[in-house]
Design an enzyme around this catalytic site. Structure first.
Site, PDB file in Angstrom:
ATOM      1  N   THR A 368     -26.964  40.407 -24.353  1.00  0.00           N
ATOM      2  CA  THR A 368     -26.457  41.538 -23.574  1.00  0.00           C
ATOM      3  C   THR A 368     -24.936  41.597 -23.526  1.00  0.00           C
ATOM      4  OG1 THR A 368     -26.208  42.282 -21.291  1.00  0.00           O
ATOM      5  CG2 THR A 368     -26.906  40.029 -21.571  1.00  0.00           C
ATOM      6  N   GLU A 370     -23.428  42.012 -20.947  1.00  0.00           N
ATOM      7  CA  GLU A 370     -23.019  41.305 -19.729  1.00  0.00           C
ATOM      8  C   GLU A 370     -22.382  39.952 -20.066  1.00  0.00           C
ATOM      9  OE1 GLU A 370     -23.267  41.710 -16.083  1.00  0.00           O
ATOM     10  OE2 GLU A 370     -23.069  43.734 -16.841  1.00  0.00           O
ATOM     11  N   TYR A 392     -27.154  36.406 -13.871  1.00  0.00           N
ATOM     12  CA  TYR A 392     -27.860  36.995 -15.011  1.00  0.00           C
ATOM     13  C   TYR A 392     -27.064  36.754 -16.298  1.00  0.00           C
ATOM     14  CZ  TYR A 392     -29.305  40.773 -18.206  1.00  0.00           C
ATOM     15  OH  TYR A 392     -29.706  41.487 -19.300  1.00  0.00           O
ATOM     16  N   LYS A 396     -28.134  34.503 -19.503  1.00  0.00           N
ATOM     17  CA  LYS A 396     -28.228  35.099 -20.839  1.00  0.00           C
ATOM     18  C   LYS A 396     -27.283  34.403 -21.826  1.00  0.00           C
ATOM     19  CE  LYS A 396     -31.216  38.608 -20.728  1.00  0.00           C
ATOM     20  NZ  LYS A 396     -32.270  38.854 -21.713  1.00  0.00           N
TER      21      LYS A 396
HETATM   22  P1  NAP Z   1     -36.845  45.763 -18.032  1.00  0.00           P
HETATM   23  O1  NAP Z   1     -37.246  47.200 -18.099  1.00  0.00           O
HETATM   24  O2  NAP Z   1     -36.381  45.190 -16.764  1.00  0.00           O
HETATM   25  O3  NAP Z   1     -38.084  44.924 -18.602  1.00  0.00           O
HETATM   26  C1  NAP Z   1     -38.144  43.533 -18.435  1.00  0.00           C
HETATM   27  C2  NAP Z   1     -39.511  43.055 -18.839  1.00  0.00           C
HETATM   28  O4  NAP Z   1     -39.579  41.646 -18.660  1.00  0.00           O
HETATM   29  C3  NAP Z   1     -40.656  43.650 -18.008  1.00  0.00           C
HETATM   30  O5  NAP Z   1     -41.758  43.843 -18.856  1.00  0.00           O
HETATM   31  C4  NAP Z   1     -40.949  42.551 -17.018  1.00  0.00           C
HETATM   32  O6  NAP Z   1     -42.275  42.584 -16.526  1.00  0.00           O
HETATM   33  C5  NAP Z   1     -40.759  41.344 -17.905  1.00  0.00           C
HETATM   34  N1  NAP Z   1     -40.525  40.103 -17.176  1.00  0.00           N
HETATM   35  C6  NAP Z   1     -39.659  39.849 -16.188  1.00  0.00           C
HETATM   36  N2  NAP Z   1     -39.732  38.569 -15.805  1.00  0.00           N
HETATM   37  C7  NAP Z   1     -40.700  38.004 -16.565  1.00  0.00           C
HETATM   38  C8  NAP Z   1     -41.249  36.709 -16.639  1.00  0.00           C
HETATM   39  N3  NAP Z   1     -40.841  35.721 -15.858  1.00  0.00           N
HETATM   40  N4  NAP Z   1     -42.224  36.473 -17.543  1.00  0.00           N
HETATM   41  C9  NAP Z   1     -42.665  37.463 -18.361  1.00  0.00           C
HETATM   42  N5  NAP Z   1     -42.192  38.709 -18.314  1.00  0.00           N
HETATM   43  C10 NAP Z   1     -41.214  38.969 -17.435  1.00  0.00           C
HETATM   44  O7  NAP Z   1     -35.694  45.461 -19.108  1.00  0.00           O
HETATM   45  P2  NAP Z   1     -35.296  46.314 -20.405  1.00  0.00           P
HETATM   46  O8  NAP Z   1     -34.268  47.307 -20.008  1.00  0.00           O
HETATM   47  O9  NAP Z   1     -36.501  46.731 -21.138  1.00  0.00           O
HETATM   48  O10 NAP Z   1     -34.514  45.199 -21.237  1.00  0.00           O
HETATM   49  C11 NAP Z   1     -35.211  44.359 -22.147  1.00  0.00           C
HETATM   50  C12 NAP Z   1     -34.397  43.092 -22.380  1.00  0.00           C
HETATM   51  O11 NAP Z   1     -33.108  43.435 -22.881  1.00  0.00           O
HETATM   52  C13 NAP Z   1     -34.136  42.268 -21.133  1.00  0.00           C
HETATM   53  O12 NAP Z   1     -34.152  40.910 -21.531  1.00  0.00           O
HETATM   54  C14 NAP Z   1     -32.747  42.669 -20.696  1.00  0.00           C
HETATM   55  O13 NAP Z   1     -32.133  41.613 -19.985  1.00  0.00           O
HETATM   56  C15 NAP Z   1     -32.091  42.903 -22.054  1.00  0.00           C
HETATM   57  N6  NAP Z   1     -31.017  43.891 -22.081  1.00  0.00           N
HETATM   58  C16 NAP Z   1     -31.222  45.148 -21.576  1.00  0.00           C
HETATM   59  C17 NAP Z   1     -30.218  46.083 -21.671  1.00  0.00           C
HETATM   60  C18 NAP Z   1     -30.400  47.478 -21.143  1.00  0.00           C
HETATM   61  O14 NAP Z   1     -29.381  48.164 -20.958  1.00  0.00           O
HETATM   62  N7  NAP Z   1     -31.613  47.931 -20.927  1.00  0.00           N
HETATM   63  C19 NAP Z   1     -29.007  45.759 -22.311  1.00  0.00           C
HETATM   64  C20 NAP Z   1     -28.854  44.484 -22.825  1.00  0.00           C
HETATM   65  C21 NAP Z   1     -29.882  43.562 -22.735  1.00  0.00           C
HETATM   66  P3  NAP Z   1     -42.688  43.540 -15.287  1.00  0.00           P
HETATM   67  O15 NAP Z   1     -42.897  44.910 -15.892  1.00  0.00           O
HETATM   68  O16 NAP Z   1     -43.905  42.899 -14.809  1.00  0.00           O
HETATM   69  O17 NAP Z   1     -41.533  43.517 -14.337  1.00  0.00           O
HETATM   70  N1  GDD Z   2     -27.828  49.442 -10.095  1.00  0.00           N
HETATM   71  C1  GDD Z   2     -26.798  50.103  -9.505  1.00  0.00           C
HETATM   72  N2  GDD Z   2     -27.023  50.803  -8.369  1.00  0.00           N
HETATM   73  N3  GDD Z   2     -25.583  50.072 -10.082  1.00  0.00           N
HETATM   74  C2  GDD Z   2     -24.582  50.770  -9.516  1.00  0.00           C
HETATM   75  C3  GDD Z   2     -24.775  51.506  -8.371  1.00  0.00           C
HETATM   76  C4  GDD Z   2     -26.051  51.517  -7.762  1.00  0.00           C
HETATM   77  O1  GDD Z   2     -26.264  52.132  -6.742  1.00  0.00           O
HETATM   78  N4  GDD Z   2     -23.600  52.099  -8.075  1.00  0.00           N
HETATM   79  C5  GDD Z   2     -22.728  51.756  -8.990  1.00  0.00           C
HETATM   80  N5  GDD Z   2     -23.296  50.929  -9.868  1.00  0.00           N
HETATM   81  C6  GDD Z   2     -22.616  50.303 -11.009  1.00  0.00           C
HETATM   82  C7  GDD Z   2     -22.857  48.803 -11.109  1.00  0.00           C
HETATM   83  O2  GDD Z   2     -21.992  48.099 -10.237  1.00  0.00           O
HETATM   84  C8  GDD Z   2     -22.514  48.591 -12.580  1.00  0.00           C
HETATM   85  O3  GDD Z   2     -21.133  48.434 -12.711  1.00  0.00           O
HETATM   86  C9  GDD Z   2     -22.941  49.882 -13.248  1.00  0.00           C
HETATM   87  O4  GDD Z   2     -23.132  50.832 -12.198  1.00  0.00           O
HETATM   88  C10 GDD Z   2     -24.232  49.775 -14.027  1.00  0.00           C
HETATM   89  O5  GDD Z   2     -25.208  49.135 -13.225  1.00  0.00           O
HETATM   90  P1  GDD Z   2     -26.731  48.966 -13.714  1.00  0.00           P
HETATM   91  O6  GDD Z   2     -27.252  50.276 -14.117  1.00  0.00           O
HETATM   92  O7  GDD Z   2     -27.451  48.214 -12.662  1.00  0.00           O
HETATM   93  O8  GDD Z   2     -26.587  48.140 -15.055  1.00  0.00           O
HETATM   94  P2  GDD Z   2     -25.721  46.850 -15.426  1.00  0.00           P
HETATM   95  O9  GDD Z   2     -24.623  47.314 -16.317  1.00  0.00           O
HETATM   96  O10 GDD Z   2     -25.342  46.043 -14.260  1.00  0.00           O
HETATM   97  O11 GDD Z   2     -26.792  46.000 -16.251  1.00  0.00           O
HETATM   98  C11 GDD Z   2     -27.614  46.627 -17.234  1.00  0.00           C
HETATM   99  O12 GDD Z   2     -26.997  46.571 -18.481  1.00  0.00           O
HETATM  100  C12 GDD Z   2     -26.811  45.259 -19.022  1.00  0.00           C
HETATM  101  C13 GDD Z   2     -26.089  45.412 -20.348  1.00  0.00           C
HETATM  102  O13 GDD Z   2     -24.745  45.637 -20.159  1.00  0.00           O
HETATM  103  C14 GDD Z   2     -28.956  45.916 -17.233  1.00  0.00           C
HETATM  104  O14 GDD Z   2     -29.855  46.621 -18.040  1.00  0.00           O
HETATM  105  C15 GDD Z   2     -28.842  44.527 -17.800  1.00  0.00           C
HETATM  106  O15 GDD Z   2     -30.151  43.965 -17.955  1.00  0.00           O
HETATM  107  C16 GDD Z   2     -28.164  44.605 -19.167  1.00  0.00           C
HETATM  108  O16 GDD Z   2     -28.025  43.310 -19.704  1.00  0.00           O
END
Ligand code: NAP
Ligand code: GDD
Length: 620
Positions: A368, A370, A392, A396
């Protein structure tokens, strides 16, 4: 077997190859010439052998006809007399049968496995235990050229050189006996050609990589590139295991892999309520034969369970997407986040090793942006140092390095995708984008009064999850394992996201105040085609200019914030040929549209006297 076997590792020499690889290379070179990309033409020549002079002349003519310069050392003739078309041999009318080498191998194994009895019976019946292996279909060389041009993406002219001989008019085997013995080909010609072409391109890319990789990374990379790996199964024969299949990315990736013909196994956690909404459309009844979508109960914190699932499924590819993925929540559940996100990754890698699957199984780790946290440079690339800012991010970081370590220590095909934020209509409701689109839709339909957010100044590089899972797949299809940044290269603030989302609903916001006192206020109400499409009776008209819709609640601030993220995806553009296809505006529109649709259901229920409680998570 037929005369025309084809597949990865074919001979692409333009003088001595068979027709199919020759067509692929000719069209590929012509495509490069149309774009004026002589650097790529030279890399191709270095990899696949000298380009004959006659063909080189066509490339020069195509380059110039498309208005590009030709390197001076290539200008051998007066371009005016050259013909800007690709010359193909003969009339194009002979018919040939083409069989993918993997199908041939599969058929051989099938016949060997049949046992002696079958062949003894054949000898008794007609004296010869001979079986033709083919696909049973032929096509003209002209038709083949059409498919090759489409696969490669060449849109220029071709000409048939009738001075070259056509050869035998038709070659087609009778495969009746093979069919009776229970085998049929699995790889469609177009699919096989696509795969052959990807392989062809990967070899050029990897030779380019050898040339340009810098000193710091050279040692590991060269080992990886020069380590031969076995030829791969076709997608239809591959098995993938996805952890986190019930999450946003898991659902999109499962869809993509099933579309490609994979058998997809997914790990889902036991929950007291249904938690498979995102993949319910892929569900197949367990009693159905030849299922391609199978779920297993499991958890990343349970090593024995992971070992058992991997042993049972014997995956060719593992995508480790499961994680406690919410940054703010990780401050509250830091130990659990480390257990699932850091040690969970280790558990899977160890399972692969314990089961002796190092050579068979490719591994993708969901890393990520992050990791960059308090960013050390802008934009962030594969070389930018990491500085995580949350439990987190730190968990990661372990996942990232243990993946690199297992690649280097055990020669595993293990890769990191360093993905920047990616969103979609099925994004979790507590991530900021979905929180905004959902609230905007509900406010417009009179289901919610206002929206509380945290840091409005945060800047993110937001893409669409559908584009990003395609990159995840591509990362595992390369010749050698590596790590890639996946991003759009474009950045927006949370405030800007709000502006766009509300604007889709005809609500123009203006921002007043500073810091925790900042407010998003209605500056104007405009017609919204989206709302009109869904409901003529929507409550948008009840909203008034001057009304406060967005406020700041410091509870949503993070103990340590990542203020800005912006990715540099040039390595992925270059090596994976990956580009995002969905723009930021399209992403916002798709999310708002989906949430209006969702909110409509509640609005209709409410109007008809049913109770519609807000979720406890509405204020997360
Ligand atoms: P998500 O919607 O939060 O999905 C996470 C998945 O992991 C869900 O299926 C959840 O199950 C499962 N999970 C959580 N804890 C678990 C555990 N202990 N054992 C088995 N399964 C578990 O995340 P996503 O947005 O699809 O992201 C997928 C991956 O990419 C994650 O690893 C995230 O950290 C990484 N990532 C995401 C982003 C982004 O912007 N979306 C960016 C960079 C990296 P439940 O449905 O039961 O909760
Ligand atoms: N969730 C949330 N809720 N975020 C907020 C809010 C709020 O009400 N208001 C402002 N934010 C700001 C957060 O502080 C952050 O700076 C930004 O919006 C994005 O927040 P999220 O959407 O929660 O995502 P993230 O960037 O912290 O993390 C996501 O992206 C990562 C990759 O850069 C997640 O998907 C992570 O799993 C992923 O690794």
């Amino acid at each position: 077997m037929p005369t025309n076997l084809y597949g990865p590792n074919d001979n692409f020499d333009l003088e001595t190859s068979h027709v199919l690889p020759a067509l692929i290379r000719k069209f590929h070179l012509a495509k490069l010439a149309s774009a004026g990309d002589w650097h790529a033409i030279e890399s191709d020549e270095a990899q696949y052998g000298e380009i004959p002079e006659e063909f080189m002349e066509s490339l020069i003519a195509i380059t110039q006809a498309n208005g590009h310069p030709v390197p001076s050392d290539r200008l051998i003739l007066n371009p005016l007399i050259l013909n800007p078309a690709i010359q193909l041999w003969g009339t194009g009318s002979p018919r040939r049968e083409f069989l993918h080498v993997d199908d041939l191998a599969d058929a051989c194994v099938h016949l060997i496995d049949l046992g002696d009895g079958i062949f003894t019976k054949m000898i008794n019946e007609n004296g010869r235990p001979i079986v033709n292996i083919g696909c049973g279909k032929d096509l003209t060389i002209k038709e083949l050229a059409g498919i090759a041009a489409e696969v490669v993406g060449y849109r220029g002219d071709t000409q048939w050189d009738h001075s070259k001989p056509d050869g035998t008019p038709r070659k087609l085997l009778d495969i009746g006996r093979l069919l009776q013995l229970g085998w049929k080909p699995r790889i469609a010609l177009q699919q096989g050609m696509k795969e052959t072409y990807s392989h062809y391109q990967r070899r050029v890319n990897s030779s380019q990589l050898k040339e340009v990789s810098d000193q710091a990374h050279t040692a590991n990379k060269v080992i990886a590139i020069t380590t031969p790996r076995g030829s791969r199964k076709s997608p239809e024969q591959r098995v993938a295991l996805i952890t986190g299949i019930t999450g946003q990315d898991g659902a999109y990736l499962a869809e993509l892999l099933i579309e490609k013909g994979y058998t997809v196994h997914g790990i889902k956690r036991r929950a007291s309520l249904f938690n498979t909404q995102r993949v319910d459309h892929l569900y197949q009844d367990p009693h159905q034969e030849d299922r391609r979508f199978i779920l297993h109960y499991g958890d990343l914190t349970d090593a024995t369970n992971l070992i058992r699932i991997i042993q049972e499924t014997q995956p060719d590819e593992i995508y480790n997407l499961a994680a406690q993925s919410h940054v703010k929540v990780s401050f509250e559940s830091a130990e659990y986040t480390a257990n699932a996100d850091a040690l969970g990754t280790l558990r899977i890698l160890e399972a692969v090793r314990i089961l002796g699957l190092e050579k068979k199984t490719r591994f993708y780790q969901a890393s990520t942006s992050e990791l960059y946290g308090k960013v050390r440079e802008v934009p962030q690339s594969e070389r930018t140092p990491f500085y995580p800012r949350s439990p987190y991010g730190v968990a990661k970081l372990y996942g990232y390095w243990i993946t690199v370590n297992y690649r280097e220590a055990y020669n595993l095909f293990a890769c990191n995708g360093i993905l920047f934020n990616h969103e979609s209509p099925i994004r979790g409701e507590t991530f900021v984008t979905r929180k905004i689109t959902r609230a905007a839709a509900r406010i417009a339909l009179g289901l919610q009064r206002d929206l509380y957010l945290g840091n409005l100044d945060a800047l993110r590089d937001w893409g669409h999850a559908k584009d990003f899972v395609r990159a995840q797949w591509l990362i595992l299809q390369q010749e050698s394992p590596d790590d890639y940044v996946i991003a759009t290269g474009e950045q927006h603030s949370v405030r800007e996201f709000c502006d766009l989302a509300f604007a889709e609903l005809g609500i123009e916001l203006e921002w007043k105040g500073k810091g925790v006192s900042e407010q998003g206020i209605i500056a104007g109400i405009h017609p919204s085609p989206l709302l009109e499409k869904y409901s003529k009776q929507c409550r948008q008209s009840a909203l008034q200019p001057g009304q406060v819709l967005v406020q700041v609640d410091p509870n949503y601030f993070r103990p340590a914030e990542v203020e800005t993220l912006l990715g540099d995806p040039s390595k992925a553009n270059r090596k994976l040929d990956w580009q995002p296809q969905i723009t930021f505006n399209e992403l916002v529109r798709e999310m708002v549209t989906y949430d209006v649709h969702e909110a409509m259901r509640d609005a209709i229920c409410k109007r008809n006297g049913f109770d519609v409680p807000a979720s406890c998570e509405i204020h997360m």
